[in-house]
Design a protein around this motif. Sequence first.
Motif, PDB file in Angstrom:
ATOM      1  N   ALA A   7       0.828  -1.215   0.000  1.00 35.79           N
ATOM      2  CA  ALA A   7       0.000   0.000   0.000  1.00 35.79           C
ATOM      3  C   ALA A   7       0.856   1.256   0.000  1.00 35.79           C
ATOM      4  O   ALA A   7       1.899   1.313   0.652  1.00 35.79           O
ATOM      5  CB  ALA A   7      -0.912   0.008   1.222  1.00 35.79           C
ATOM      6  N   CYS A   9       1.174   4.763   1.430  1.00 39.17           N
ATOM      7  CA  CYS A   9       0.661   5.401   2.646  1.00 39.17           C
ATOM      8  C   CYS A   9       0.820   6.912   2.540  1.00 39.17           C
ATOM      9  O   CYS A   9       1.877   7.404   2.164  1.00 39.17           O
ATOM     10  CB  CYS A   9       1.408   4.894   3.871  1.00 39.17           C
ATOM     11  SG  CYS A   9       1.181   3.141   4.137  1.00 39.17           S
ATOM     12  N   ARG A  29      -4.128   4.462   3.576  1.00 42.93           N
ATOM     13  CA  ARG A  29      -3.495   3.528   2.649  1.00 42.93           C
ATOM     14  C   ARG A  29      -4.236   3.537   1.312  1.00 42.93           C
ATOM     15  O   ARG A  29      -5.460   3.541   1.267  1.00 42.93           O
ATOM     16  CB  ARG A  29      -3.493   2.132   3.249  1.00 42.93           C
ATOM     17  CG  ARG A  29      -2.493   2.005   4.378  1.00 42.93           C
ATOM     18  CD  ARG A  29      -2.567   0.641   5.024  1.00 42.93           C
ATOM     19  NE  ARG A  29      -1.469   0.428   5.929  1.00 42.93           N
ATOM     20  CZ  ARG A  29      -1.351   0.962   7.131  1.00 42.93           C
ATOM     21  NH1 ARG A  29      -2.282   1.785   7.571  1.00 42.93           N
ATOM     22  NH2 ARG A  29      -0.314   0.700   7.896  1.00 42.93           N
TER      23      ARG A  29
END
Length: 113
Positions: A7, A9, A29
Motif C-alpha cells: 500500500a 501510505c 493507505r
Amino acid sequence: MSWHDDALCIQFTHFRSEQVDERLRCPRRIYCNPKCPEICPILALGIYLLSFTPDPEKLFPGRSQHHRYLNILQSREINRGLTALGLHPKDIGTHSVRLGAATYCSSSSTFGP
C-alpha cells in the motif's frame, strides 16, 4: 508518502475534526487496482509523475486543489456528460468523490483489493 507492504501510505498533517496530531500515526493507505487499471490510483500517480515534474515543495501545482478540482468538475463538458447520463450536475460535488462514491460505484466496495 511511503510504502507499507503493498500500500501507498499518505500521512496528513491535520484533519478537520482533529487539529491535534493524535491520528498522524495512522496513515491512509491506497491500494492498486490491477483488475481495472483505468481507475488505479497507483498507475495514475505513476503516469502523472512521468508526465510532469512536480514542485519540490508540493506534489500538485496550485494553491487550492479543492477549487481547481471543483472548477473541472463544474466544466461544461462534465455537465453535458452528466446530463446525458440522466444526472443533475449540482448533485455531484468534490465531497461525493472524497467519500468514496466513485470507488464504491466502480467496485461495489470502498476497501482495497
